[in-house]
Design a protein around this motif. Structure first.
Motif, PDB file in Angstrom:
ATOM      1  N   LEU A 170      -1.503  -6.076 -15.148  1.00 60.16           N
ATOM      2  CA  LEU A 170      -0.706  -7.234 -15.473  1.00 60.16           C
ATOM      3  C   LEU A 170       0.037  -7.532 -14.087  1.00 60.16           C
ATOM      4  CD1 LEU A 170       0.578  -7.348 -19.004  1.00 60.16           C
ATOM      5  CD2 LEU A 170      -0.679  -9.043 -17.861  1.00 60.16           C
ATOM      6  N   VAL A 171       0.954  -6.711 -13.624  1.00 60.22           N
ATOM      7  CA  VAL A 171       1.938  -6.803 -12.494  1.00 60.22           C
ATOM      8  C   VAL A 171       1.000  -7.325 -11.223  1.00 60.22           C
ATOM      9  CG1 VAL A 171       3.403  -5.862 -11.002  1.00 60.22           C
ATOM     10  CG2 VAL A 171       3.537  -5.368 -13.431  1.00 60.22           C
ATOM     11  N   VAL A 172       0.009  -6.865 -11.013  1.00 54.25           N
ATOM     12  CA  VAL A 172      -0.713  -6.861  -9.716  1.00 54.25           C
ATOM     13  C   VAL A 172      -1.342  -8.348  -9.908  1.00 54.25           C
ATOM     14  CG1 VAL A 172      -2.691  -6.261  -8.351  1.00 54.25           C
ATOM     15  CG2 VAL A 172      -0.963  -4.642  -9.145  1.00 54.25           C
ATOM     16  N   PHE A 173      -2.101  -8.620 -11.090  1.00 50.17           N
ATOM     17  CA  PHE A 173      -2.647  -9.983 -11.180  1.00 50.17           C
ATOM     18  C   PHE A 173      -1.456 -10.894 -11.084  1.00 50.17           C
ATOM     19  CE2 PHE A 173      -3.200 -13.441 -14.257  1.00 50.17           C
ATOM     20  CZ  PHE A 173      -4.285 -13.934 -13.822  1.00 50.17           C
ATOM     21  N   ASN A 174      -0.170 -10.871 -11.928  1.00 51.90           N
ATOM     22  CA  ASN A 174       0.644 -11.925 -11.815  1.00 51.90           C
ATOM     23  C   ASN A 174       1.315 -12.179 -10.587  1.00 51.90           C
ATOM     24  OD1 ASN A 174       0.637 -12.758 -14.499  1.00 51.90           O
ATOM     25  ND2 ASN A 174       1.411 -10.936 -15.257  1.00 51.90           N
ATOM     26  N   ALA A 175       1.574 -10.962  -9.945  1.00 53.19           N
ATOM     27  CA  ALA A 175       2.291 -11.042  -8.622  1.00 53.19           C
ATOM     28  C   ALA A 175       1.206 -11.744  -7.582  1.00 53.19           C
ATOM     29  CB  ALA A 175       2.403  -9.396  -8.044  1.00 53.19           C
ATOM     30  N   THR A 176      -0.025 -11.514  -7.588  1.00 52.57           N
ATOM     31  CA  THR A 176      -0.991 -12.064  -6.804  1.00 52.57           C
ATOM     32  C   THR A 176      -1.063 -13.549  -6.918  1.00 52.57           C
ATOM     33  OG1 THR A 176      -2.073 -10.068  -6.631  1.00 52.57           O
ATOM     34  CG2 THR A 176      -3.424 -12.075  -5.792  1.00 52.57           C
ATOM     35  N   ALA A 177      -1.221 -13.976  -8.212  1.00 53.50           N
ATOM     36  CA  ALA A 177      -1.278 -15.324  -8.643  1.00 53.50           C
ATOM     37  C   ALA A 177       0.035 -16.056  -8.112  1.00 53.50           C
ATOM     38  CB  ALA A 177      -1.472 -15.270 -10.047  1.00 53.50           C
TER      39      ALA A 177
END
Length: 259
Positions: free
Chosen positions: A123-130
């Motif tokens: 979740l964190v990696v996806f949201n941080a990248t987006a």
């Protein structure tokens, strides 16, 4: 417009990066529009499907105490309204990253506390990248005067380094993401201005944020035991991140020494 000096540095003349008639390409506009549309639709879905209740506890946490209160309330909703909580979490995280609102570290801790290590890191990696991608596109449109006024020296340093490391730019961007050499907010804003291609920016972000995300999300499992944010990163954690960062940039340094 650039001028290379005798010492190998690049002195910027007349501005940093290239300027086109419209700074976003068609596919960049498509990605940016998709993120914006997903944000609006996600918030609408969450609003329409959550039960009627008192949501006065919902606010961006500014301390560990506020985060613990938010976690207690959200735990009651997560089991019955998992999709809505996930969507709401993603929308808030991406919004904070896009507009450089401090506090994403609390959101990362919350992910570990609510969803566990594996789901939390994803979740964190996806949201941080987006969110970083949205910030990249926003900066490409309107960020130039902001970065020039806030970080003129850092911008010149970053421009010089990017120009010297074009052949191994992905390794260098990974190094920056893995270590606290430059703030992530600055990297998000300055990358399009110094002509870091989006695909390099994207890969470095989605890969480089994993180690730090793991450390923070894992700490969220023991949220009640944290006394300060300083407890997140001990000497061993910081040393490990630096070691991974040095390893990521080593191929570039080796290739330069051979040439």
């Amino acid at each position: 417009m650039e001028k290379r000096e005798d010492n190998g540095d690049v002195k910027v003349v007349g501005g940093v990066g290239s300027i086109s008639k419209f700074p976003l390409s068609f596919w960049e506009m498509t990605v940016a529009s998709t993120v914006l549309l997903g944000f609006v639709v996600g918030l609408l879905v969450v609003y329409l499907t959550m039960p009627t209740s008192d949501y006065s506890f919902l606010k961006l946490p500014r301390s560990l105490q506020e985060l613990q209160i938010l976690r207690v309330h959200l735990e009651d909703y997560t089991s019955d309204y998992t999709a809505q909580v996930l969507l709401g979490y993603c929308m808030v995280y991406i919004f904070m990253q896009t507009f450089m609102i401090p506090g994403t570290v609390f959101m990362s801790l919350l992910a570990g506390s609510l969803f566990g290590v594996f789901k939390g890191v994803a979740l964190v990696v996806f949201n941080a990248t987006a969110g970083a991608s949205s910030c990249y596109f926003l900066s490409k449109l309107i960020g130039r005067p902001i970065v020039f006024s806030l970080w003129p020296d850092k911008l010149q340093f970053f421009q010089n380094q990017v120009a010297k490391r074009r052949d191994g730019l992905l390794n260098y961007m990974l190094f920056l993401r893995l270590t606290p050499t430059l703030p992530n907010t600055f990297i998000n804003l300055a990358s399009p201005i110094v002509d870091v291609p989006y695909h390099i920016f994207f890969l470095a972000t989605i890969i480089g944020l994993i180690p730090a995300a793991y450390v923070t999300v894992r700490a969220g499992l023991a949220l009640g035991e944290l006394r300060s944010l300083g407890d997140l990163y001990d000497f061993n954690s910081i040393a490990t991140l630096f070691f991974i960062g040095v390893v990521s940039v080593t191929p570039t340094l080796v290739s330069k020494s051979k040439s």
